[in-house]
Design a protein around this motif. Structure first.
Motif, PDB file in Angstrom:
ATOM      1  N   ARG A  33      42.071  40.623  47.101  1.00 36.56           N
ATOM      2  CA  ARG A  33      41.758  41.713  46.161  1.00 36.56           C
ATOM      3  C   ARG A  33      42.969  42.072  45.302  1.00 36.56           C
ATOM      4  O   ARG A  33      42.833  42.361  44.107  1.00 36.56           O
ATOM      5  N   ALA A  34      44.160  42.052  45.908  1.00 38.90           N
ATOM      6  CA  ALA A  34      45.375  42.385  45.155  1.00 38.90           C
ATOM      7  C   ALA A  34      45.668  41.345  44.082  1.00 38.90           C
ATOM      8  O   ALA A  34      46.079  41.687  42.962  1.00 38.90           O
ATOM      9  N   LEU A  35      45.452  40.083  44.399  1.00 37.72           N
ATOM     10  CA  LEU A  35      45.655  39.030  43.400  1.00 37.72           C
ATOM     11  C   LEU A  35      44.694  39.219  42.232  1.00 37.72           C
ATOM     12  O   LEU A  35      45.078  39.098  41.059  1.00 37.72           O
ATOM     13  N   ALA A  36      43.435  39.508  42.544  1.00 37.88           N
ATOM     14  CA  ALA A  36      42.449  39.729  41.486  1.00 37.88           C
ATOM     15  C   ALA A  36      42.832  40.928  40.632  1.00 37.88           C
ATOM     16  O   ALA A  36      42.764  40.870  39.389  1.00 37.88           O
ATOM     17  N   ALA A  37      43.259  42.016  41.258  1.00 40.52           N
ATOM     18  CA  ALA A  37      43.629  43.225  40.516  1.00 40.52           C
ATOM     19  C   ALA A  37      44.821  42.984  39.607  1.00 40.52           C
ATOM     20  O   ALA A  37      44.936  43.594  38.536  1.00 40.52           O
ATOM     21  N   ALA A  38      45.702  42.074  40.023  1.00 42.39           N
ATOM     22  CA  ALA A  38      46.894  41.775  39.234  1.00 42.39           C
ATOM     23  C   ALA A  38      46.642  40.722  38.158  1.00 42.39           C
ATOM     24  O   ALA A  38      47.549  40.383  37.403  1.00 42.39           O
ATOM     25  N   GLY A  39      45.427  40.186  38.109  1.00 35.98           N
ATOM     26  CA  GLY A  39      45.127  39.144  37.126  1.00 35.98           C
ATOM     27  C   GLY A  39      45.707  37.793  37.483  1.00 35.98           C
ATOM     28  O   GLY A  39      45.860  36.927  36.615  1.00 35.98           O
ATOM     29  N   LEU A  40      46.016  37.583  38.754  1.00 33.92           N
ATOM     30  CA  LEU A  40      46.611  36.331  39.207  1.00 33.92           C
ATOM     31  C   LEU A  40      45.548  35.414  39.808  1.00 33.92           C
ATOM     32  O   LEU A  40      44.722  35.859  40.601  1.00 33.92           O
ATOM     33  N   ARG A  41      45.577  34.156  39.427  1.00 34.30           N
ATOM     34  CA  ARG A  41      44.639  33.193  39.988  1.00 34.30           C
ATOM     35  C   ARG A  41      45.072  32.798  41.391  1.00 34.30           C
ATOM     36  O   ARG A  41      46.240  32.515  41.651  1.00 34.30           O
ATOM     37  N   ALA A  59      38.964  37.665  46.702  1.00 32.57           N
ATOM     38  CA  ALA A  59      39.435  37.521  45.318  1.00 32.57           C
ATOM     39  C   ALA A  59      38.254  37.320  44.371  1.00 32.57           C
ATOM     40  O   ALA A  59      38.175  37.946  43.310  1.00 32.57           O
ATOM     41  N   HIS A  60      37.324  36.456  44.752  1.00 34.46           N
ATOM     42  CA  HIS A  60      36.161  36.186  43.906  1.00 34.46           C
ATOM     43  C   HIS A  60      35.295  37.423  43.756  1.00 34.46           C
ATOM     44  O   HIS A  60      34.859  37.771  42.643  1.00 34.46           O
ATOM     45  N   ASP A  61      35.018  38.106  44.852  1.00 35.80           N
ATOM     46  CA  ASP A  61      34.160  39.289  44.807  1.00 35.80           C
ATOM     47  C   ASP A  61      34.780  40.419  43.993  1.00 35.80           C
ATOM     48  O   ASP A  61      34.061  41.282  43.472  1.00 35.80           O
ATOM     49  N   ALA A  62      36.121  40.409  43.879  1.00 36.69           N
ATOM     50  CA  ALA A  62      36.818  41.416  43.088  1.00 36.69           C
ATOM     51  C   ALA A  62      36.968  41.005  41.626  1.00 36.69           C
ATOM     52  O   ALA A  62      37.638  41.686  40.857  1.00 36.69           O
ATOM     53  N   GLY A  63      36.336  39.885  41.258  1.00 33.19           N
ATOM     54  CA  GLY A  63      36.385  39.439  39.869  1.00 33.19           C
ATOM     55  C   GLY A  63      37.572  38.567  39.526  1.00 33.19           C
ATOM     56  O   GLY A  63      37.847  38.312  38.347  1.00 33.19           O
ATOM     57  N   GLY A  64      38.276  38.080  40.537  1.00 40.98           N
ATOM     58  CA  GLY A  64      39.453  37.259  40.299  1.00 40.98           C
ATOM     59  C   GLY A  64      39.128  35.799  40.066  1.00 40.98           C
ATOM     60  O   GLY A  64      38.027  35.328  40.355  1.00 40.98           O
ATOM     61  N   ARG A  65      40.110  35.090  39.548  1.00 35.06           N
ATOM     62  CA  ARG A  65      39.994  33.631  39.360  1.00 35.06           C
ATOM     63  C   ARG A  65      40.431  32.940  40.647  1.00 35.06           C
ATOM     64  O   ARG A  65      41.443  33.309  41.235  1.00 35.06           O
ATOM     65  N   VAL A  66      39.660  31.950  41.038  1.00 39.24           N
ATOM     66  CA  VAL A  66      39.939  31.239  42.287  1.00 39.24           C
ATOM     67  C   VAL A  66      39.789  29.745  42.056  1.00 39.24           C
ATOM     68  O   VAL A  66      38.796  29.297  41.464  1.00 39.24           O
ATOM     69  N   LEU A  67      40.772  28.976  42.528  1.00 40.30           N
ATOM     70  CA  LEU A  67      40.697  27.520  42.489  1.00 40.30           C
ATOM     71  C   LEU A  67      40.895  26.986  43.892  1.00 40.30           C
ATOM     72  O   LEU A  67      41.948  27.184  44.505  1.00 40.30           O
ATOM     73  N   GLY A  68      39.867  26.310  44.417  1.00 46.84           N
ATOM     74  CA  GLY A  68      39.979  25.664  45.709  1.00 46.84           C
ATOM     75  C   GLY A  68      40.264  24.182  45.539  1.00 46.84           C
ATOM     76  O   GLY A  68      39.726  23.549  44.625  1.00 46.84           O
ATOM     77  N   ILE A  69      41.110  23.642  46.397  1.00 50.06           N
ATOM     78  CA  ILE A  69      41.435  22.212  46.369  1.00 50.06           C
ATOM     79  C   ILE A  69      41.251  21.697  47.790  1.00 50.06           C
ATOM     80  O   ILE A  69      41.945  22.144  48.716  1.00 50.06           O
TER      81      ILE A  69
END
Length: 198
Positions: A33-41, A59-69
């Motif tokens: 959630r903190a990453l999403a709030a900060a605009g960090l992927r 992160a996803h539920d909070a509207g953040g960008r997420v990349l899984g590898i």
């Protein structure tokens, strides 16, 4: 060896066990959630289990960008999250290199042997002056102290230079992780994420 000019993407290394301490799982969610709030992927291992899944879902539920590898042989085993952007690779080596190439900083949450393997390689590259990307350990109740003691043991044996012990910083509270990342390099003055936190 220079730090990234901006902070946009943060790779999180952490455990994939659903049997993890609920406090660790909660901290992983707080970080997402903190990453999403900060605009960090968030860049992470691609699975939906354990701390890994908790971070990504939050992160996803909070509207953040997420990349899984994730390697192809772990897609079913670690239950890859279909709702986030995911890259499927053919090997662990390719996965780790992509983690490195697509991230400006790294966070280490509690984890097992896989997390250890990832972070030791990352710190070895730091020791070889291959990068200067910030590394932050979340260290609740001295979870990582045995590892740090082992590193210090190699320093005391004159097998590792003393300055290696300055290759990372530690925090004891999940809410301190993102603010700590933001003060680790030149990107402090230019990152849009900093403005989002003020």
């Amino acid at each position: 060896m220079r730090r990234p000019a901006t902070l946009d993407s943060v790779c999180v290394f952490c455990g994939s066990s659903d049997a993890a301490d609920p406090a660790f799982l909660a901290a992983a969610g707080a970080l997402g959630r903190a990453l999403a709030a900060a605009g960090l992927r968030l860049v992470y291992g691609g699975g939906g289990v354990g701390l890994m899944g908790a971070t990504a879902r939050a992160a996803h539920d909070a509207g953040g960008r997420v990349l899984g590898i994730i390697p192809d042989f772990l897609v079913g085993r670690e239950r890859a999250l279909d709702k986030v952007e995911t890259i499927v690779v053919t090997s662990m080596h390719e996965r780790k290199m992509m983690f490195f190439e697509r991230s400006d900083a790294f966070v280490v949450l509690p984890g097992g042997i896989g997390t250890l393997e990832e972070i030791v390689e990352l710190l070895s590259w730091r020791r070889l002056d291959l990068h200067a990307k910030p590394v932050v350990f979340y260290n609740p109740d001295d979870f990582w102290k045995p590892l740090f003691d082992l590193f210090q043991h190699t320093v005391d044996a004159r097998l590792t230079p003393p300055e290696f012990m300055e290759s990372w910083v530690t925090v004891e509270r999940p809410e301190d992780i993102v603010p700590t990342l933001l003060v680790q390099g030149p990107f402090v003055e230019t990152s849009p994420a900093l403005a989002n936190l003020t």
